[in-house]
Design a protein around this motif. Sequence first.
Motif, PDB file in Angstrom:
ATOM      1  N   SER A  32      10.279   2.473  -5.756  1.00  0.00           N
ATOM      2  CA  SER A  32      10.655   3.434  -4.724  1.00  0.00           C
ATOM      3  C   SER A  32      11.893   2.989  -3.952  1.00  0.00           C
ATOM      4  O   SER A  32      12.820   2.412  -4.521  1.00  0.00           O
ATOM      5  CB  SER A  32       9.468   3.731  -3.800  1.00  0.00           C
TER       6      SER A  32
ATOM      7  N   LYS B   2       5.288   7.996  -1.314  1.00  0.00           N
ATOM      8  CA  LYS B   2       4.694   7.562  -0.061  1.00  0.00           C
ATOM      9  C   LYS B   2       5.281   6.218   0.368  1.00  0.00           C
ATOM     10  O   LYS B   2       5.595   5.366  -0.454  1.00  0.00           O
ATOM     11  CB  LYS B   2       3.176   7.435  -0.207  1.00  0.00           C
ATOM     12  N   ARG B   3       5.420   6.058   1.686  1.00  0.00           N
ATOM     13  CA  ARG B   3       5.848   4.768   2.223  1.00  0.00           C
ATOM     14  C   ARG B   3       4.740   3.734   2.075  1.00  0.00           C
ATOM     15  O   ARG B   3       3.554   4.061   2.103  1.00  0.00           O
ATOM     16  CB  ARG B   3       6.224   4.905   3.701  1.00  0.00           C
TER      17      ARG B   3
ATOM     18  N   ASP C 273       1.427   2.998   3.986  1.00  0.00           N
ATOM     19  CA  ASP C 273       1.774   3.022   5.409  1.00  0.00           C
ATOM     20  C   ASP C 273       0.633   3.702   6.154  1.00  0.00           C
ATOM     21  O   ASP C 273       0.256   4.826   5.832  1.00  0.00           O
ATOM     22  CB  ASP C 273       3.080   3.802   5.576  1.00  0.00           C
TER      23      ASP C 273
ATOM     24  N   THR D 160      11.808   5.006  10.447  1.00  0.00           N
ATOM     25  CA  THR D 160      11.398   3.831   9.691  1.00  0.00           C
ATOM     26  C   THR D 160      10.023   3.396  10.164  1.00  0.00           C
ATOM     27  O   THR D 160       9.774   3.296  11.365  1.00  0.00           O
ATOM     28  CB  THR D 160      12.405   2.690   9.886  1.00  0.00           C
TER      29      THR D 160
ATOM     30  N   ARG E 218      18.882   0.317  -1.212  1.00  0.00           N
ATOM     31  CA  ARG E 218      18.001   1.283  -0.561  1.00  0.00           C
ATOM     32  C   ARG E 218      18.527   2.711  -0.609  1.00  0.00           C
ATOM     33  O   ARG E 218      17.780   3.648  -0.916  1.00  0.00           O
ATOM     34  CB  ARG E 218      17.739   0.878   0.892  1.00  0.00           C
TER      35      ARG E 218
ATOM     36  N   SER F 290      10.366  10.095   5.573  1.00  0.00           N
ATOM     37  CA  SER F 290      10.650  10.058   7.015  1.00  0.00           C
ATOM     38  C   SER F 290      12.157  10.068   7.226  1.00  0.00           C
ATOM     39  O   SER F 290      12.756  11.124   7.444  1.00  0.00           O
ATOM     40  CB  SER F 290       9.996   8.839   7.659  1.00  0.00           C
TER      41      SER F 290
ATOM     42  N   ASP G 241       8.734  -0.013   1.132  1.00  0.00           N
ATOM     43  CA  ASP G 241       9.410   1.276   1.325  1.00  0.00           C
ATOM     44  C   ASP G 241       9.049   1.777   2.715  1.00  0.00           C
ATOM     45  O   ASP G 241       7.898   2.131   2.973  1.00  0.00           O
ATOM     46  CB  ASP G 241       8.962   2.274   0.252  1.00  0.00           C
ATOM     47  N   SER G 242      10.025   1.804   3.617  1.00  0.00           N
ATOM     48  CA  SER G 242       9.757   2.203   4.998  1.00  0.00           C
ATOM     49  C   SER G 242      10.367   3.551   5.352  1.00  0.00           C
ATOM     50  O   SER G 242      10.294   3.966   6.508  1.00  0.00           O
ATOM     51  CB  SER G 242      10.315   1.143   5.962  1.00  0.00           C
ATOM     52  N   GLU G 243      10.966   4.260   4.366  1.00  0.00           N
ATOM     53  CA  GLU G 243      11.744   5.448   4.714  1.00  0.00           C
ATOM     54  C   GLU G 243      11.415   6.715   3.924  1.00  0.00           C
ATOM     55  O   GLU G 243      11.799   7.809   4.348  1.00  0.00           O
ATOM     56  CB  GLU G 243      13.239   5.148   4.553  1.00  0.00           C
ATOM     57  N   SER G 244      10.749   6.618   2.792  1.00  0.00           N
ATOM     58  CA  SER G 244      10.502   7.822   1.995  1.00  0.00           C
ATOM     59  C   SER G 244       9.695   8.843   2.784  1.00  0.00           C
ATOM     60  O   SER G 244       8.644   8.537   3.350  1.00  0.00           O
ATOM     61  CB  SER G 244       9.766   7.461   0.703  1.00  0.00           C
TER      62      SER G 244
ATOM     63  N   SER H 232      13.253  -1.260   1.231  1.00  0.00           N
ATOM     64  CA  SER H 232      13.739  -1.836   2.480  1.00  0.00           C
ATOM     65  C   SER H 232      13.595  -3.351   2.480  1.00  0.00           C
ATOM     66  O   SER H 232      14.367  -4.060   3.123  1.00  0.00           O
ATOM     67  CB  SER H 232      12.982  -1.254   3.676  1.00  0.00           C
TER      68      SER H 232
END
Length: 326
Positions: A263, A294-295, A313, A321, A241, A285, A280-283, A266
């Motif tokens: 990307s 984008k997440r 997301d 996250t 990650r 943010s 992807d939970s962090e791009s 996660s």
Amino acid sequence: MTRGGWSALMFVWAASAAAQAAQSGVAMAPNNDLPNPYRTVEGWAQFGRPWGSTSAVEIDRDGHSVWVAERCGANNCAESSFPAVFKFDSEGKLVTSFGAGMFIAPHGIYVDRDDNVWIADCACTSGRGRSASDSAPPTKGHQIFKFSSSGKLLLTLGRAGGGRGDAYFFQPNDVLVAPNGDIFVAEGHSSAPGSVARVLKFSKDGTLITTWGGFGHGPDDLDQPHALAMDSRGRLFVGDRGNNRIKIFDQNGKLLDTWYQFSRPSGIYIDAHDSIYVADSESGSVAKDRTAWKRGIRIGSARDGTVTGFIPDPNESATTTSAAGR
């Protein structure tokens, strides 16, 4: 130098630069506009209380039921008496739950071929024992647990409270069991210099076989190996990650390929048809420099790496996250 010599030199330089760009992922264009083949069903799980942070979700071997490891209505279970592991049927009805008082921060989950449920307790969200140099480390957490589907504890890997090196684990993120019973653990949840970042391989009885990886940002390094998955060929996919990439290994740690097109991973899931789902939970943010990506969940092929779909997301303005974490 002759004109031909200069041309040859420029060709070699350009090829080298292209290879380096591909290796670093710098030249990879975001793929945010792919079709979303799914629809959201809100309120599906009949839970009965507010959800806590939920980074561990797995499909049961029946192909319909869903296992979830949840952080006790908060972001950790350190002081909670709630159960943390749940099974829901295909309609979202709660079937069973267990694990009360056993975890600090359940982070990864895997259901093996014998319907056993494996949980990785990262212990990385409670504020206690988050640094390997803490003077008073926790007395639980930083472990891998194997349960029967009814919740009976069958095996524990790692020392309660954690450790480095031979005294594993420190912040284990995920666990996976190969078809032959070998156990793989991804360890290291920090991007601070000197952090743990490796993969450990155990025999089915819990004997350590080998480890590989180390913290860094080079082609052979890892930074937050956050997720594990295995395709039908037995290749091990590691969500690197902190380096915004997936690294693909054989089961002895030989690097086979590196992918950037999914990307910042996660979570990774590969189904029986080698369809791959990467969360992807962090791009944009947590990873504030990745505003172009984008997440969400990118969908594609684990066979050739093509990306064919994207579930965005729903919270476009998240600062932490969000949504697709694992």
